[in-house]
Scaffold this motif. Sequence first.
Motif, PDB file in Angstrom:
ATOM      1  N   ASN A 228      39.793  45.869  40.402  1.00 41.34           N
ATOM      2  CA  ASN A 228      38.684  45.583  39.572  1.00 41.34           C
ATOM      3  C   ASN A 228      37.973  46.718  39.323  1.00 41.34           C
ATOM      4  OD1 ASN A 228      37.125  46.062  41.727  1.00 41.34           O
ATOM      5  ND2 ASN A 228      36.355  43.984  41.890  1.00 41.34           N
ATOM      6  N   ASN A 229      38.180  47.878  39.707  1.00 41.01           N
ATOM      7  CA  ASN A 229      37.612  49.133  39.299  1.00 41.01           C
ATOM      8  C   ASN A 229      38.763  49.863  38.254  1.00 41.01           C
ATOM      9  OD1 ASN A 229      37.371  52.201  39.445  1.00 41.01           O
ATOM     10  ND2 ASN A 229      35.719  51.615  40.953  1.00 41.01           N
TER      11      ASN A 229
ATOM     12  N   HIS B 286      36.221  39.768  43.723  1.00 42.30           N
ATOM     13  CA  HIS B 286      36.183  39.843  42.344  1.00 42.30           C
ATOM     14  C   HIS B 286      37.724  40.396  41.836  1.00 42.30           C
ATOM     15  CE1 HIS B 286      32.441  38.211  42.267  1.00 42.30           C
ATOM     16  NE2 HIS B 286      32.065  39.037  42.873  1.00 42.30           N
TER      17      HIS B 286
ATOM     18  N   ASP C 205      34.474  36.526  35.149  1.00 42.07           N
ATOM     19  CA  ASP C 205      33.490  37.482  34.532  1.00 42.07           C
ATOM     20  C   ASP C 205      34.316  37.913  33.404  1.00 42.07           C
ATOM     21  OD1 ASP C 205      31.551  38.867  33.583  1.00 42.07           O
ATOM     22  OD2 ASP C 205      31.035  39.905  35.726  1.00 42.07           O
TER      23      ASP C 205
ATOM     24  N   SER D 180      33.060  41.556  32.204  1.00 39.74           N
ATOM     25  CA  SER D 180      33.490  42.435  33.241  1.00 39.74           C
ATOM     26  C   SER D 180      34.870  43.000  33.020  1.00 39.74           C
ATOM     27  CB  SER D 180      33.047  42.168  34.523  1.00 39.74           C
ATOM     28  OG  SER D 180      31.374  42.140  34.644  1.00 39.74           O
TER      29      SER D 180
ATOM     30  N   ALA E   4      35.333  44.999  29.636  1.00 34.88           N
ATOM     31  CA  ALA E   4      35.071  46.306  30.142  1.00 34.88           C
ATOM     32  C   ALA E   4      36.117  47.064  30.896  1.00 34.88           C
ATOM     33  CB  ALA E   4      33.602  46.346  30.745  1.00 34.88           C
ATOM     34  N   PHE E   5      36.605  46.334  31.760  1.00 36.31           N
ATOM     35  CA  PHE E   5      37.633  46.945  32.599  1.00 36.31           C
ATOM     36  C   PHE E   5      38.985  47.235  31.784  1.00 36.31           C
ATOM     37  CE2 PHE E   5      41.885  46.505  34.863  1.00 36.31           C
ATOM     38  CZ  PHE E   5      41.756  46.966  36.213  1.00 36.31           C
TER      39      PHE E   5
END
Length: 198
Positions: free
Chosen positions: A68-69, A103, A111, A114, A117-118
């Motif tokens: 998720n990063n 997540h 989300d 988010s 954006a990822f």
Amino acid sequence: MEFLFAPMEGITFALFRQIHHMMFPGITEYYTPFIAPDSEGSFKPKYLRDLTSDRSANLSVIPQILANNATAFSITAGKLQALGFTEFNLNAGCPSGTVFAKHKGAGMLADLPSLDAFLDQVFSESEQKGYRISIKTRMGVHSTQEFPAILELYSRYPLSRLIIHARDRDGQYQSEPDIPGFSEALKNCSCPVSYNGN
């Protein structure tokens, strides 16, 4: 019709894929069990050994990444691209409680800003580096009725393929797949679509 081989953690590593390919030819692509990098893009060396074995066996294999990063995803993809891989699969479908709580997997669907954006970051990176990204997804967290909004988000990006597990996260692997919902989504997808689940 194409047949893609879905992964199962702890079972479908390189030796299994290679034996399956010898016994049952005709699979277009094999997906690996997910690689889960840390926040700096580091992951267990066994995954590299596994993928190196696949390259020597001349199979069409797509590594699956659970992250998720966005930075970790891109670093991992870069390491695997150096081995010759040109496509990576984002796991946005794993319903495991442990994964969801972090997540990751289907937890990313809880989300959408988010997730957006990822995806913006990883697709910007992929366009610069020249590799493709596909996504494996559930149709929602609590209901498959959530999927139109999720699909609208995915449609903003140049996915090489969307693999849709036709259940929500809460359904795990037991609920009835939402075939009508999948069929409706299929009409609205601009990229290649694959069905998953049952």
